[in-house]
Motif scaffolding. Structure first.
Motif, PDB file in Angstrom:
ATOM      1  N   LYS A   2     -21.353  19.213  48.287  1.00 45.65           N
ATOM      2  CA  LYS A   2     -22.533  18.409  48.036  1.00 45.65           C
ATOM      3  C   LYS A   2     -23.569  19.238  47.251  1.00 45.65           C
ATOM      4  N   VAL A   3     -24.469  18.522  46.596  1.00 45.79           N
ATOM      5  CA  VAL A   3     -25.556  19.209  45.885  1.00 45.79           C
ATOM      6  C   VAL A   3     -26.307  20.126  46.852  1.00 45.79           C
ATOM      7  N   ARG A   4     -26.561  19.652  48.061  1.00 47.56           N
ATOM      8  CA  ARG A   4     -27.322  20.448  49.021  1.00 47.56           C
ATOM      9  C   ARG A   4     -26.618  21.763  49.375  1.00 47.56           C
ATOM     10  N   ASP A   5     -25.269  21.766  49.363  1.00 44.72           N
ATOM     11  CA  ASP A   5     -24.517  22.988  49.670  1.00 44.72           C
ATOM     12  C   ASP A   5     -24.730  24.039  48.582  1.00 44.72           C
ATOM     13  N   ILE A   6     -24.751  23.591  47.338  1.00 41.64           N
ATOM     14  CA  ILE A   6     -24.941  24.521  46.221  1.00 41.64           C
ATOM     15  C   ILE A   6     -26.385  25.016  46.189  1.00 41.64           C
ATOM     16  N   ILE A   7     -27.314  24.123  46.505  1.00 42.02           N
ATOM     17  CA  ILE A   7     -28.711  24.544  46.597  1.00 42.02           C
ATOM     18  C   ILE A   7     -28.870  25.622  47.672  1.00 42.02           C
ATOM     19  N   GLU A   8     -28.206  25.448  48.792  1.00 41.59           N
ATOM     20  CA  GLU A   8     -28.281  26.435  49.869  1.00 41.59           C
ATOM     21  C   GLU A   8     -27.791  27.798  49.399  1.00 41.59           C
ATOM     22  N   VAL A   9     -26.688  27.818  48.656  1.00 39.68           N
ATOM     23  CA  VAL A   9     -26.171  29.081  48.119  1.00 39.68           C
ATOM     24  C   VAL A   9     -27.177  29.699  47.154  1.00 39.68           C
ATOM     25  N   MET A  10     -27.711  28.896  46.242  1.00 44.18           N
ATOM     26  CA  MET A  10     -28.679  29.403  45.272  1.00 44.18           C
ATOM     27  C   MET A  10     -29.895  30.004  45.970  1.00 44.18           C
ATOM     28  N   GLU A  11     -30.374  29.316  46.987  1.00 42.16           N
ATOM     29  CA  GLU A  11     -31.616  29.759  47.613  1.00 42.16           C
ATOM     30  C   GLU A  11     -31.414  30.885  48.619  1.00 42.16           C
ATOM     31  N   GLN A  12     -30.152  31.112  49.025  1.00 41.84           N
ATOM     32  CA  GLN A  12     -29.859  32.336  49.772  1.00 41.84           C
ATOM     33  C   GLN A  12     -29.986  33.553  48.859  1.00 41.84           C
TER      34      GLN A  12
END
Length: 248
Positions: A2-12
């Motif tokens: 999901k988009v939210r999963d990739i956002i989580e990786v980016m923001e980590q």
């Protein structure tokens, strides 16, 4: 994913809380619950990169420069901002940007590491710029050649009288005003978007100022792909991210 999963990786990797106050990092357009099977990474959020995303059937466009950095006064499809939003939504493409967050964590490390340096440190309080020592002292002409080769540039501009270069500082993009931080601390300062007054300041303060343009930040396309490939198991492609300027 999901988009939210990739956002989580980016923001980590690149937390939103470390961005500059004026910046607009994060999700620019899109639905966090949408599925993503292919990502494209680009330097800029513009017509060209959105078209690449559409042509390659990507569901997410990750850029360095934020789409929302420019103010939006209306969503009119006859103008760029409106047409970009319309086309992104109609083609189910989420647009996400990491700008000064990525600058502080990685961008200027990636840039300065291309110069065969050691002892990399933050260049000033914000942590955006970096400063380091060349592994071997160079003449001014040798260093200029190194810079051009490191970033694949045929044209640069420079100013200042310095015979030998050992300690160098860098800030990709529009970092010219940081030059004052490096008087007496660095022999050379590399950045982009310099003005005439910055060249004068370089002469007056015995520092070599090298303007490599803003587009040298395209290094983030391949470098960010390398980082995401380690933790995301979906296809990631690289935008061409061509320079807006032409040189003769």
């Amino acid at each position: 994913m999901k988009v939210r999963d990739i956002i989580e990786v980016m923001e980590q990797h690149y937390p939103l809380e470390i961005q500059e106050e004026w910046d607009k990092c994060g999700l620019q357009i899109g639905d966090k619950n949408s599925d993503v099977n292919k990502i494209i990474i680009a330097l800029n959020a513009d017509r060209q990169t959105l078209k690449e995303a559409i042509d390659h059937q990507c569901q997410m466009l990750i850029t360095h420069h934020p789409f929302l950095l420019d103010p939006i006064h209306n969503i009119d499809r006859d103008h760029f901002m409106g047409s970009f939003i319309y086309d992104a939504i109609l083609n189910n493409i989420a647009v996400y940007s990491s700008h000064t967050s990525l600058d502080k964590v990685s961008m200027n490390n990636w840039l300065i590491e291309k110069l065969n340096v050691e002892n990399i440190e933050d260049g000033e309080d914000s942590g955006v710029s970096k400063i380091a020592d060349l592994k071997a002292e160079m003449s001014k002409n040798e260093f200029i050649s190194l810079v051009k080769n490191a970033y694949g540039l045929q044209h640069i501009k420079y100013a200042g009288h310095v015979d030998k270069i050992k300690r160098v500082a860098i800030c990709g993009g529009s970092g010219a005003d940081f030059i004052e931080e490096f008087y007496g601390k660095a022999d050379a300062y590399i950045t982009g978007d310099t003005k005439y007054r910055h060249a004068k300041n370089a002469f007056d303060n015995d520092i070599l100022l090298i303007d490599i343009g803003h587009h040298a930040e395209k290094i983030m396309v391949s470098k960010l792909k390398e980082e995401l490939d380690k933790v995301i198991d979906i296809e990631i492609i690289e935008s061409q991210s061509e320079d807006y300027y032409s040189y003769e």
